[in-house]
Design an enzyme around this catalytic site. Sequence first.
Site, PDB file in Angstrom:
ATOM      1  N   HIS A 250       3.025  68.028 -49.847  1.00  0.00           N
ATOM      2  CA  HIS A 250       4.060  66.751 -50.169  1.00  0.00           C
ATOM      3  C   HIS A 250       5.315  67.202 -50.073  1.00  0.00           C
ATOM      4  O   HIS A 250       6.455  66.603 -49.844  1.00  0.00           O
ATOM      5  CB  HIS A 250       3.508  65.926 -51.281  1.00  0.00           C
ATOM      6  CG  HIS A 250       4.460  65.014 -51.988  1.00  0.00           C
ATOM      7  ND1 HIS A 250       5.263  65.133 -53.078  1.00  0.00           N
ATOM      8  CD2 HIS A 250       4.777  63.741 -51.497  1.00  0.00           C
ATOM      9  CE1 HIS A 250       5.832  64.087 -53.440  1.00  0.00           C
ATOM     10  NE2 HIS A 250       5.655  63.366 -52.272  1.00  0.00           N
TER      11      HIS A 250
ATOM     12  N   GLU B 228       6.785  67.771 -46.893  1.00  0.00           N
ATOM     13  CA  GLU B 228       7.235  66.304 -46.200  1.00  0.00           C
ATOM     14  C   GLU B 228       8.557  66.172 -46.848  1.00  0.00           C
ATOM     15  O   GLU B 228       9.513  65.649 -45.876  1.00  0.00           O
ATOM     16  CB  GLU B 228       6.292  65.619 -46.569  1.00  0.00           C
ATOM     17  CG  GLU B 228       6.707  64.074 -46.398  1.00  0.00           C
ATOM     18  CD  GLU B 228       6.297  63.138 -47.450  1.00  0.00           C
ATOM     19  OE1 GLU B 228       6.959  62.246 -47.922  1.00  0.00           O
ATOM     20  OE2 GLU B 228       5.026  63.104 -47.926  1.00  0.00           O
ATOM     21  N   HIS B 229       8.834  66.308 -48.086  1.00  0.00           N
ATOM     22  CA  HIS B 229      10.303  66.203 -48.307  1.00  0.00           C
ATOM     23  C   HIS B 229      11.407  66.901 -47.701  1.00  0.00           C
ATOM     24  O   HIS B 229      12.452  66.624 -47.400  1.00  0.00           O
ATOM     25  CB  HIS B 229      10.309  66.142 -50.058  1.00  0.00           C
ATOM     26  CG  HIS B 229       9.739  64.966 -50.805  1.00  0.00           C
ATOM     27  ND1 HIS B 229      10.849  64.275 -51.523  1.00  0.00           N
ATOM     28  CD2 HIS B 229       8.786  64.724 -50.694  1.00  0.00           C
ATOM     29  CE1 HIS B 229       9.895  63.393 -52.207  1.00  0.00           C
ATOM     30  NE2 HIS B 229       8.809  63.423 -51.728  1.00  0.00           N
TER      31      HIS B 229
ATOM     32  N   GLU C 146       9.594  61.598 -59.082  1.00  0.00           N
ATOM     33  CA  GLU C 146       8.533  61.003 -58.431  1.00  0.00           C
ATOM     34  C   GLU C 146       7.337  60.897 -59.168  1.00  0.00           C
ATOM     35  O   GLU C 146       6.419  59.832 -59.352  1.00  0.00           O
ATOM     36  CB  GLU C 146       8.206  61.517 -57.140  1.00  0.00           C
ATOM     37  CG  GLU C 146       7.213  60.683 -56.378  1.00  0.00           C
ATOM     38  CD  GLU C 146       7.139  61.134 -54.896  1.00  0.00           C
ATOM     39  OE1 GLU C 146       6.273  60.448 -54.013  1.00  0.00           O
ATOM     40  OE2 GLU C 146       7.854  61.817 -54.408  1.00  0.00           O
TER      41      GLU C 146
END
Length: 421
Positions: free
Chosen positions: A46, A49-50, A126
């Site tokens: 994840h 991905e950022h 997040e």
Amino acid sequence: MYQKTVLRNGIRVVTEKIPYVYSVSTGIWVGVGSRDEQESERGITHFIEHMLFKGTQRRTALDIAKELDAVGGFANAFTSKEHVCFHAKVLDTHLPLVVDVLTDIFLNSVFAPQEIEREQQVVLQEIRMIEDTPDEFVHVLFQEMFWKNNPLGLPIYGTAETVARTDRESILRYLDRTFHPEQIVVAAAGNLEHDRFVDLVAPSLETLNHRERRADRKKPSIHPAIQVIEKELEQVHLCLGLKGVAQTDENRFPCHILNVILGNSMSSRLFQEIREKRGLAYSVYSFLNSHADTGMLGVYAGIAPENIEETLKLIRQQLDLLATEPIPETELAAAKEYLRGSMYLNAESTDSRMNRLAKNEFLFDRFIPFEEVEEKIMAVDAGSIQEWFQSVYHPQRMGLLLLGPAGLKEAHLENILLEKE
């Protein structure tokens, strides 16, 4: 029209030409996700991905945003338990640009230390946002309990500790170990020519030659526990689950139809019994979490503490009915039409078509026509649904988690769930 090409290094390129649209949706997919991470790497997929939008050797993060904005395009990414995808949608005339941008960020991201440090703070926010959203967080907690001791049950975003430990070296090691060409699918749907698309992606993507391969996944066992997590909230968030189906299981068709009937539509049994007839919940639904080798059928409800027992009894009652009484033909026909309609309505989106191309390639290694799926849906009868559900529905094998001011002990909830006096 569907076409497929395998590049020299094993990357698969799949396209579907839709000549009557003006757009193209493109995605670079990798068949790795959070369940493929080692203990010290939780959340790294994840995080990558950022980071892939934070600058390459040729483009800054602002350059990437400006180039796509300048042509009215849209780019994004997502991480799941089993995949990570970097995708974009543009007018068909701008396909060369979007391919150049996507392949550049995929192959040439620099992972600058200052950008990593900045993005760590973003991801931490997040995580806190999800933990402050109880109707979402209860699913995270339930999966941790239900698939205990397996990476599949762990949150996609990792933990504050593992995110803080992520650095450039750990990212590069993870990419080298998992982003193997044979785990990569490039999918595109819209107004495009396959051969031209292959000519655009091949020169850059064929340079990728990671030698390691993703380690085999460990199939999880289910842990049907009962857990109460007390928290000061206005509601109690209830999540109940039992064994479901894998994405390739032939029983996925009976399971999907049962899910529609149980709680995945406004006319569903749970919605009507719990919300419409009794007003016990604003949000109540059933859901499916299906993966390559396993799955879960679950129920969620947000309720007042005083309504826990009644709601649980109603859920159990509806599950019992599905196991003991055949679904009436009119209800079955309506559920089939619901699935059929949803499938064809989604097919009007090039994004949806691109996603479908990639997922079918990963799971079945082929294109699956809509007509084939429709035929499978329509062939399901009440007997096959009941037979499948009876094979998985055992109240003592269900998991239950409550998040909020429940004020009840696990033993009492077990008595309700198992209908003990």
